[in-house]
Design a protein around this motif. Sequence first.
Motif, PDB file in Angstrom:
ATOM      1  N   CYS A 200      24.864  55.787   2.965  1.00  9.96           N
ATOM      2  CA  CYS A 200      25.849  56.801   2.554  1.00  9.96           C
ATOM      3  C   CYS A 200      26.746  56.198   1.481  1.00  9.96           C
ATOM      4  CB  CYS A 200      26.664  57.270   3.760  1.00  9.96           C
ATOM      5  SG  CYS A 200      25.986  58.749   4.540  1.00  9.96           S
TER       6      CYS A 200
ATOM      7  N   CYS B 282      23.034  63.512  -6.577  1.00 11.94           N
ATOM      8  CA  CYS B 282      21.677  62.982  -6.731  1.00 11.94           C
ATOM      9  C   CYS B 282      20.890  63.957  -7.593  1.00 11.94           C
ATOM     10  CB  CYS B 282      20.986  62.750  -5.386  1.00 11.94           C
ATOM     11  SG  CYS B 282      21.022  64.168  -4.273  1.00 11.94           S
TER      12      CYS B 282
ATOM     13  N   SER C 206      29.363  63.230  -3.559  1.00 14.73           N
ATOM     14  CA  SER C 206      27.958  62.820  -3.414  1.00 14.73           C
ATOM     15  C   SER C 206      27.118  63.542  -4.450  1.00 14.73           C
ATOM     16  CB  SER C 206      27.461  63.142  -1.997  1.00 14.73           C
ATOM     17  OG  SER C 206      26.077  62.933  -1.889  1.00 14.73           O
TER      18      SER C 206
ATOM     19  N   LEU D 115      19.323  66.717   4.217  1.00 12.42           N
ATOM     20  CA  LEU D 115      19.682  67.722   3.216  1.00 12.42           C
ATOM     21  C   LEU D 115      19.287  69.125   3.671  1.00 12.42           C
ATOM     22  CD1 LEU D 115      18.595  65.835  -0.027  1.00 12.42           C
ATOM     23  CD2 LEU D 115      20.891  66.040   0.923  1.00 12.42           C
TER      24      LEU D 115
ATOM     25  N   GLY E  54      23.380  61.319  -2.454  1.00 12.65           N
ATOM     26  CA  GLY E  54      22.934  62.211  -1.385  1.00 12.65           C
ATOM     27  C   GLY E  54      23.872  62.236  -0.198  1.00 12.65           C
ATOM     28  N   CYS E  55      24.668  61.204  -0.035  1.00 18.72           N
ATOM     29  CA  CYS E  55      25.566  61.110   1.122  1.00 18.72           C
ATOM     30  C   CYS E  55      26.664  60.113   0.797  1.00 18.72           C
ATOM     31  CB  CYS E  55      24.796  60.658   2.365  1.00 18.72           C
ATOM     32  SG  CYS E  55      25.833  60.364   3.821  1.00 18.72           S
TER      33      CYS E  55
ATOM     34  N   ASN F 131      17.906  71.276  -3.439  1.00 21.32           N
ATOM     35  CA  ASN F 131      19.007  71.206  -2.473  1.00 21.32           C
ATOM     36  C   ASN F 131      20.217  71.989  -2.977  1.00 21.32           C
ATOM     37  OD1 ASN F 131      20.525  70.385  -0.199  1.00 21.32           O
ATOM     38  ND2 ASN F 131      21.525  68.837  -1.434  1.00 21.32           N
TER      39      ASN F 131
ATOM     40  N   CYS G 107      23.838  66.986  -3.011  1.00 17.67           N
ATOM     41  CA  CYS G 107      23.454  66.399  -4.289  1.00 17.67           C
ATOM     42  C   CYS G 107      24.348  66.851  -5.431  1.00 17.67           C
ATOM     43  CB  CYS G 107      21.988  66.737  -4.598  1.00 17.67           C
ATOM     44  SG  CYS G 107      20.830  65.809  -3.576  1.00 17.67           S
TER      45      CYS G 107
ATOM     46  N   VAL H  69      27.529  65.339   2.662  1.00 15.57           N
ATOM     47  CA  VAL H  69      26.091  65.281   2.363  1.00 15.57           C
ATOM     48  C   VAL H  69      25.771  66.356   1.326  1.00 15.57           C
ATOM     49  CG1 VAL H  69      23.759  65.551   3.284  1.00 15.57           C
ATOM     50  CG2 VAL H  69      25.508  64.393   4.642  1.00 15.57           C
TER      51      VAL H  69
ATOM     52  N   THR I 247      15.418  63.537  -5.305  1.00 10.85           N
ATOM     53  CA  THR I 247      15.324  62.896  -3.989  1.00 10.85           C
ATOM     54  C   THR I 247      14.755  61.492  -4.073  1.00 10.85           C
ATOM     55  OG1 THR I 247      13.166  63.947  -3.656  1.00 10.85           O
ATOM     56  CG2 THR I 247      15.103  65.088  -2.768  1.00 10.85           C
TER      57      THR I 247
ATOM     58  N   ILE J  16      16.671  61.721   4.004  1.00  9.89           N
ATOM     59  CA  ILE J  16      16.337  62.822   3.086  1.00  9.89           C
ATOM     60  C   ILE J  16      16.251  64.140   3.843  1.00  9.89           C
ATOM     61  CG2 ILE J  16      14.546  63.711   1.551  1.00  9.89           C
ATOM     62  CD1 ILE J  16      13.921  60.878   0.740  1.00  9.89           C
TER      63      ILE J  16
ATOM     64  N   ILE K 252      17.307  58.752  -3.359  1.00  7.00           N
ATOM     65  CA  ILE K 252      17.981  58.725  -2.054  1.00  7.00           C
ATOM     66  C   ILE K 252      17.419  57.588  -1.204  1.00  7.00           C
ATOM     67  CG2 ILE K 252      18.327  59.989   0.101  1.00  7.00           C
ATOM     68  CD1 ILE K 252      18.406  62.555  -1.519  1.00  7.00           C
TER      69      ILE K 252
END
Length: 747
Positions: free
Chosen positions: A169, A158, A156, A223, A173-174, A203, A134, A132, A161, A220, A164
């Motif tokens: 996943c 991003c 992962s 995170l 983000g994941c 993040n 970004c 998990v 957000t 979300i 996401i």
Amino acid sequence: MGFIGILIQVTWVAVVLFELTAAAVAFPIALPNCPDRCGDVEIPYPFGLREGCYIDDNFYVNCTTNSFGKTQPVIPENFNITNISLQGQIDMSMYVAHDCYVQGVSKTWNAPWLNSPLNFTVSSNQNKFVVVGCDTYGDLYGYEQNGEYISTGCASECESTKYIVNSSCSGVGCCEVDIPNGLRNISINLNSINNYTKVENFNPCGHAFISKQGTFTFSIDSLRSLREIEEMPMVLDWAIGTETCNDVTNKSSYICGGNSTCIDSDIGSGYRCKCMDGYSGNPYLRHGCQDIDECENEDNCKGPGEQCLNKLGNFTCSCIEGYHLDQSAGVDVLCVINQPSLQVKLFVGVGIGFIVVLFCSSWLYLIVKQRKLIKLKQRFFEQNGGLILQQKLSKQENSTAIAKIFTKGELQKATNNYDETLIIGWGGFGTVYKGILPDNRIVAIKKSKTVDENQIEQFINEVLVLSQINHRNVVKLLGCCLETQVPLLVYEFIPNGTLFEYIHHESKASTISWETRLRIAAETAEALSYLHFAASPPIIHRDVKSSNILLDSTHTAKVSDFGASRLVPLDQTQFATMVQGTLGYLDPEYMQTSQLTEKSDVYSFGVVLVELLTGKKALSFDRPEVERSLAIYFISFLKDNRLFEIVEKHVAEEGKAEQLKEVANLAKRCLRLKGEDRPTMKEVATELEGLRKVEMHSWVNVDSNSEETKFLLGETSDSYKYNASNKSTNVYDSVRDHVIFDLDDGR
């Protein structure tokens, strides 16, 4: 009734009362005089809480009191147990890896690990490895039962957000991956690609952990909330010893008790015990498996006039008063009511009528279902551009020789309904199967993962163009199938594996000489040059790497996998596209600007050249941080005039020093940060072919024939000028909604 009849009834009642009494007693789970519980957790044998209560030291459980005053069982290394299953699983808690940065500097970092005995492994079918963050990539390392070192992981990313998606996943983000079977002695490593400098405002942390399936749902909020979580639930598989059932059954060490059977473990070694059908309890105890009262199950003997009689290991059904056993029915028990024969005939007639109605209904259902399948295939065919492709093929001469439209049934038959044993490759864009067509041609069938419906016309155009490419160093596209949800592509089959295997697998690395490596490089460069300058419209491969270069039986190079390729329109000069490719080979300028040109292929080819020289992988997290990117590491050696310290040993022994320097300098020019400073693929191909000619004509005196040497080698100066043939290119991009990075490990 008589004395004998009364005696039989009394005996039957006594047997039933005895079995009911035995069933009322709780099944034992531990050895006699041994505790079977620690706090809220049951501790069954072969596990135990004190000496003499467990089978060996691997099954010892320490019952402790934690800092909150709660009694909790732990296994060695102080990992908490929440449940022990006699089916071969242990529920436990495993530490979470955290990696947090402040202004690009790591402030919080840990690398959880777990050493487990040989017969205790991380469950591959009940866990997932989850990362998990970004700007995060995580690795899971461990050993298989045979002692082989193995690793897996995912990345992962991003940028905001808003991209996401909760409960997903998929890499934004994941991300999550399956865990290899039989993995033990594990450790988790967590890193950041950019030290979170691009995402620090929302993040600055990454997390990695093994999670029992169904216990973690990404959102979300994860995170932030994961920063406070130290442990996550995980499942271990366990087995007894290291021998199979055949080896241990007749030995004194065999511990399966009565009314049980032995099952070979699926984690690589050892065995497990299981109660036989009709029995329940702890199969590892001598008398642990006890009879189940099947009559407590309301589904047993529930027919009209039937009653249940429990027996050891099974049960029987008998008829109550007013019913009789109809043995003509051909089943074990069928109790029918005592009635006149006319009623029996009527009952049989109704039953036959019901069967006829059921048969007719089933027949009609199958017809309707078959028609729906035909309509579905037609809808997929039209949705995937089948009508457009047929129309364009009909306008071309000898269209059947250019590209064939295969049916869904033809490819299902060719791959034995996509048998998993026929999988010969897979990656970020789909799975490749080996297939045999009715004319006995062996082909490679690529089953893509997704297709963009908005780019169907461009996809059809790409199929038409690629099917017409007839170059000895490019894998031939034979046709496609459009009757499935995502199109299937059919290529010629190349039998000898990938260049990646011949460079990096120990069993093959020394089988190709430097002369062969140089030829493969020249052939690959010639193929890419053809795609850039001779194909109409030009094609940018966009995923050049050693695992996408196949070798036939004579080690002739075949460039493959055009899943990420883009056609270059002739009426545009510049086009931005979402970054897509494989980490370690990606053009830094393309990653930074999203501007795709043919020079992006030149950079990737430069990495392949360095692989051929050094025998090292383009990107490896097993190497120290400064050595992870092969391109950067190689350039640093060239700057310090230490080329032969990084060149692979047998390459340095076979190749001539001057020739190796020329190839290294060519790779250096291909790896320049600015695309305009790199040579074109046509120039690269010319120079490599010139180096091969010098090698083949070893009588040439380089010093005394400098003009001829320059002609053979091509221009070797670093000052390549940017001209009209080295321009930025246009591409259409059929993948617009996401960014794909492959972590290449061979195909």
